[in-house]
Design an enzyme around this catalytic site. Structure first.
Site, PDB file in Angstrom:
ATOM      1  NE  ARG A 104       2.047   1.556   2.605  1.00 46.39           N
ATOM      2  CZ  ARG A 104       2.414   0.310   2.937  1.00 46.39           C
ATOM      3  NH1 ARG A 104       3.646   0.051   3.302  1.00 46.39           N
ATOM      4  NH2 ARG A 104       1.541  -0.668   2.916  1.00 46.39           N
ATOM      5  CG  HIS A 131      -3.009  -1.686   5.331  1.00 46.03           C
ATOM      6  ND1 HIS A 131      -2.990  -1.364   3.991  1.00 46.03           N
ATOM      7  CD2 HIS A 131      -1.931  -2.509   5.528  1.00 46.03           C
ATOM      8  CE1 HIS A 131      -1.953  -1.959   3.408  1.00 46.03           C
ATOM      9  NE2 HIS A 131      -1.306  -2.659   4.314  1.00 46.03           N
ATOM     10  CD  GLN A 134      -2.374  -7.143   4.389  1.00 48.84           C
ATOM     11  OE1 GLN A 134      -1.419  -6.557   3.930  1.00 48.84           O
ATOM     12  NE2 GLN A 134      -2.543  -8.451   4.239  1.00 48.84           N
ATOM     13  CG  ASP A 219       0.200  -4.919  12.083  1.00 49.57           C
ATOM     14  OD1 ASP A 219       1.243  -5.316  11.528  1.00 49.57           O
ATOM     15  OD2 ASP A 219      -0.277  -3.782  11.886  1.00 49.57           O
ATOM     16  CB  CYS A 259      -0.700  -7.176   7.229  1.00 51.88           C
ATOM     17  SG  CYS A 259       0.209  -6.116   8.377  1.00 51.88           S
ATOM     18  NE  ARG A 287      -2.154  -5.769   0.074  1.00 51.64           N
ATOM     19  CZ  ARG A 287      -1.319  -4.850   0.585  1.00 51.64           C
ATOM     20  NH1 ARG A 287      -0.547  -5.165   1.592  1.00 51.64           N
ATOM     21  NH2 ARG A 287      -1.298  -3.614   0.118  1.00 51.64           N
TER      22      ARG A 287
HETATM   23  N1  NVA Z   1       0.583  -1.414  11.157  1.00 53.64           N
HETATM   24  C1  NVA Z   1       1.693  -1.528  10.232  1.00 53.64           C
HETATM   25  C2  NVA Z   1       1.276  -2.240   8.996  1.00 53.64           C
HETATM   26  C3  NVA Z   1       2.370  -2.429   7.986  1.00 53.64           C
HETATM   27  C4  NVA Z   1       1.907  -3.083   6.723  1.00 53.64           C
HETATM   28  C5  NVA Z   1       2.238  -0.149   9.932  1.00 53.64           C
HETATM   29  O1  NVA Z   1       1.436   0.773   9.755  1.00 53.64           O
HETATM   30  O2  NVA Z   1       3.455   0.011   9.890  1.00 53.64           O
HETATM   31  N1   CP Z   2       1.393  -5.628   4.390  1.00 55.46           N
HETATM   32  C1   CP Z   2       1.917  -4.579   3.753  1.00 55.46           C
HETATM   33  O1   CP Z   2       1.262  -3.580   3.469  1.00 55.46           O
HETATM   34  O2   CP Z   2       3.233  -4.711   3.422  1.00 55.46           O
HETATM   35  P1   CP Z   2       4.201  -3.592   2.838  1.00 55.46           P
HETATM   36  O3   CP Z   2       4.449  -2.581   3.931  1.00 55.46           O
HETATM   37  O4   CP Z   2       5.440  -4.346   2.462  1.00 55.46           O
HETATM   38  O5   CP Z   2       3.541  -2.933   1.658  1.00 55.46           O
END
Ligand code: NVA
Ligand code: CP
Length: 300
Positions: A104, A131, A134, A219, A259, A287
């Site tokens: 990540r 992502h 997800q 989101d 998500c 997930r």
């Molecule tokens: N768009 C959000 C998704 C978090 C799971 C981010 O990148 O922070």
């Molecule tokens: N939806 C998602 O990826 O959640 P986290 O940021 O908690 O991993």
């Protein structure tokens, strides 16, 4: 044989993606029935997190344990990655020790460079661009509640961010129509849009985009790394809220997904998030099952 990575949903064929979704549901059933299934016995997944996470971290770690393997949490704070060791060197070293790596991070290009130097499968656990994990869970959730998604209409409301981009790739692979309601200046990735062709289109007015939709998704307005833009984004997205009035324009049996984590009374009203059309808790649970199917596919 060259190693398979999962940096985008587009790394899978339609057939493979459909197979993974079905397998995820099967693994879920087996888990509920208490069937032991340990194809990753003795295998290790390295998990590099340069951003925070609850769902992704826990689901990958628990998923590896349930499949008989082990997961290592690697934070840049206490590895040499945070002290500037080149990503290519880290990839070469780690991939000689572990059997898979989940990352990540911020720039998508970073995970591509890692993958190019890795001997083992690399999984995108979220980048600024996509992502995909997800989307495996979201699509599993849709299939479990409603069956096939081909020919359906999905409305994504809000920022043209990583989630929106991954919905574009899902529309392309699974053959649904995606209406994207985003304000000007917050459009999704143009290359992904172009690749998706007729499957995805931007409709600025959220009401028009939601009309007749089978699934409404949103989101956060400010993703991880965009904390400084929060107040500016609050203004830009003020009209892009999923509330009862917007859901009323979608089909009566439409589902709502997010998500998570969600900001109640920002991108979504509490009424919708906690309401009968919301499947966000199934989506979060999936997930685990979807990624177990992915880990089995890439690493077993
Ligand atoms: N768009 C959000 C998704 C978090 C799971 C981010 O990148 O922070
Ligand atoms: N939806 C998602 O990826 O959640 P986290 O940021 O908690 O991993």
């Amino acid at each position: 044989m060259s190693v398979r990575h999962f940096l985008s949903l587009l790394d899978l064929t339609t057939e493979e993606l459909r197979g993974l979704i079905a397998r995820a549901t099967e693994l879920k059933r087996m888990h509920y029935e208490g069937v032991e299934h340990t194809p990753l016995k003795g295998k290790t997944l390295g998990m590099i997190f340069e951003k925070s996470s609850t769902r992704t971290r826990v689901s990958f770690e628990v998923g590896m344990i349930q499949l008989g393997g082990h997961a290592l949490f690697l934070s840049p704070r206490d590895t040499q990655l945070g002290r500037g060791e080149p990503i290519e060197d880290s990839a070469r070293v780690l991939s000689r020790m572990v059997d898979g790596v989940m990352i990540r991070t911020f720039e998508h290009e970073k995970i591509e460079r890692f993958a190019a130097h890795s001997r083992v499968p690399v999984i995108n656990g979220l980048t600024d661009l996509e992502h995909p994990c997800q989307l495996l869970a979201d699509m599993q959730t849709w299939f479990e509640h409603r069956g096939d998604i081909a020919g359906r209409t999905v409305c994504y409301v809000g920022d043209g961010n990583n989630m929106c981009n991954s919905y574009i790739t899902a529309a392309q692979r699974l053959g649904f129509t995606l209406h994207i309601a985003c304000p000007e200046g917050y459009d999704p990735d143009p290359d992904l849009m172009q690749q998706a062709g007729d499957c995805a289109r931007i409709i600025r007015d959220p009401r028009e985009a939601a009309r007749g939709a089978d699934l409404v998704v949103t989101d956060v307005w400010a993703s991880m790394g965009q904390e400084d833009e929060q107040s500016q984004r609050r203004q830009a997205f003020a009209r892009y809220v999923v509330n009862g009035a917007l859901m009323a324009l979608a089909r009566p049996d439409a589902l709502f997904m997010h998500c998570l984590p969600a900001h109640r009374e920002e991108e979504v009203s509490t009424e919708v998030l906690e309401g009968p059309q919301s499947v966000v808790w199934d989506e979060a649970e999936n997930r685990l099952h979807a990624q177990k199917a992915l880990l089995e596919f890439l690493m077993a």
